[in-house]
Design an enzyme around this catalytic site. Structure first.
Site, PDB file in Angstrom:
ATOM      1  N   HIS A   1      59.469  25.863  61.182  1.00 52.14           N
ATOM      2  CA  HIS A   1      60.123  25.135  62.276  1.00 52.14           C
ATOM      3  C   HIS A   1      59.491  25.504  63.623  1.00 52.14           C
ATOM      4  O   HIS A   1      59.216  24.635  64.455  1.00 52.14           O
ATOM      5  CB  HIS A   1      61.615  25.479  62.331  1.00 52.14           C
TER       6      HIS A   1
ATOM      7  N   HIS B   1      60.207  30.341  56.417  1.00 46.00           N
ATOM      8  CA  HIS B   1      60.917  29.086  56.661  1.00 46.00           C
ATOM      9  C   HIS B   1      61.050  28.810  58.157  1.00 46.00           C
ATOM     10  O   HIS B   1      60.702  27.720  58.637  1.00 46.00           O
ATOM     11  CB  HIS B   1      62.302  29.152  56.013  1.00 46.00           C
ATOM     12  N   GLU B   2      61.556  29.808  58.876  1.00 52.02           N
ATOM     13  CA  GLU B   2      61.774  29.611  60.312  1.00 52.02           C
ATOM     14  C   GLU B   2      60.456  29.494  61.071  1.00 52.02           C
ATOM     15  O   GLU B   2      60.384  28.785  62.088  1.00 52.02           O
ATOM     16  CB  GLU B   2      62.622  30.756  60.877  1.00 52.02           C
TER      17      GLU B   2
END
Length: 350
Positions: free
Chosen positions: A24, A20-21
């Protein structure tokens, strides 16, 4: 609970957080936004490495992570700050984490489909002996079920799902001889069998082909998105309570139950990775909900700011978003504590 299982749960959560990170992070880098820190986990630092401009850290508690971008939550004059990025770049950066979770879940579902025994399609293969036809509209062998009570059927297990949620009389849309046929009020009361409640039909199974593998993996992914929405609807309608929610503790326990009830090591691994894929897609959907402190909340504020700017020719003061995000983040942490406490109580049978 076996120690190895707890470690496995931690590693799997860490994997989903990292994916997920990373979404980003890589999108911010490609968009020219400065990233000050890329962290997996929360709390004290266990490991760190200073890159050319980004600090990479691994933190103690595997319950989160973050990609700290310049100017994300504070004022700055840096031309490469998040605040100064174009709106479409901000949108891509904020949506990238959920996108990566969805892709991770999709890939796992595809791999699991490739190692399964075959492809079960929502096609009527035969009727069980307990099935009693009525005088009204009826399914026929060879019908491909497209919807049940208005709910689209993405994968075969959807048929049983909406059988369980339906009444004695069901509405179908099927594909029969190449044409769509609507069947209203099929009388199919449920009855108990050894493998669960049935309505009297058995679905067809076909050999694995590349097309069927992709169809199953994609169907499982989209179906999981819908299951999240159904679960949220049940939660808000009161059909289920907060006791039915699970956090990391409950999910690790669920993994333990999965291992204990699996007939072989291979089946246990299959079930655990199916659960991981389900959680990955679940995280993608939940993160995009328009709730402050989540990615979806930030996207919501971005849209509100665009509308406000178009009307007033001035940007919305970012401090308002910061205050709302802080309040909701504290509330979210509180909910996590409540869910974790509930999971612990359930472990002890309370």
């Amino acid at each position: 609970m076996p120690v190895l299982l707890v470690i496995l749960g931690i590693l799997l959560f860490g994997f989903l957080i990292a994916i997920h990170e990373f979404g980003h992070f890589i999108t911010a880098k490609l968009s020219g936004v400065r990233v000050n820190e890329f962290a997996i986990g929360m709390g004290p630092k266990l490991w760190l490495k200073q890159g050319e401009e980004t600090l990479y850290t691994l933190r103690l508690f595997p319950i989160g992570g973050f990609c700290a971008m310049e100017g994300e939550d504070e004022d700055t004059d840096d031309p490469r700050s998040f605040q100064k990025a174009k709106a479409w770049k901000k949108f891509l950066i904020m949506a990238a984490g959920a996108f990566m979770n969805f892709v991770a879940g999709l890939l796992i579902f595809v791999v699991l489909a490739a190692v399964s025994d075959g492809y079960v399609a929502p096609v009527v293969a035969e009727f069980l002996p307990q099935y009693t036809p009525s005088n009204g509209p009826q399914l026929q062998v060879g019908d491909r079920i497209l919807s049940v009570d208005g709910n689209p059927i993405f994968v075969a297990k959807d048929v049983q799902l909406f059988f369980d949620r339906g009444e004695d009389d069901l509405d179908f849309v099927v594909r029969r001889d190449g044409k769509k046929v609507t069947l209203k009020g099929c009388h199919m009361p449920p009855f108990q069998t050894d493998d669960g409640y049935k309505r009297g039909i058995r679905l067809a199974q076909y050999p694995l082909t590349p097309g069927n593998i992709l169809r199953q993996g994609w169907g499982d992914s989209i179906d999981t998105v819908r299951l999240v929405w159904l679960s949220l609807g049940d939660l808000f309608s009161g059909a289920v309570g907060i006791r039915e929610m699970s956090g990391p503790v409950g999910i690790v326990d669920m993994m333990g139950q999965t291992v204990q009830h699996s007939e072989s090591v291979g089946l246990a691994a299959y079930n655990i990775f199916y659960l991981v894929a389900f959680i990955a897609v679940n995280l993608a959907v939940m993160n995009l909900l328009p709730i402050p402190a989540l990615d979806g909340g930030r996207i919501f504020f971005l849209i509100i700011n665009l509308i406000y700017t178009a009307i007033t020719k001035r940007e919305l003061n970012p401090k308002y978003e910061g205050v709302v995000n802080t309040i909701c983040f504290v509330a979210l942490l509180g909910l996590m504590v409540v869910v974790a406490a509930s999971d612990v109580l359930k472990l002890f049978g309370r």
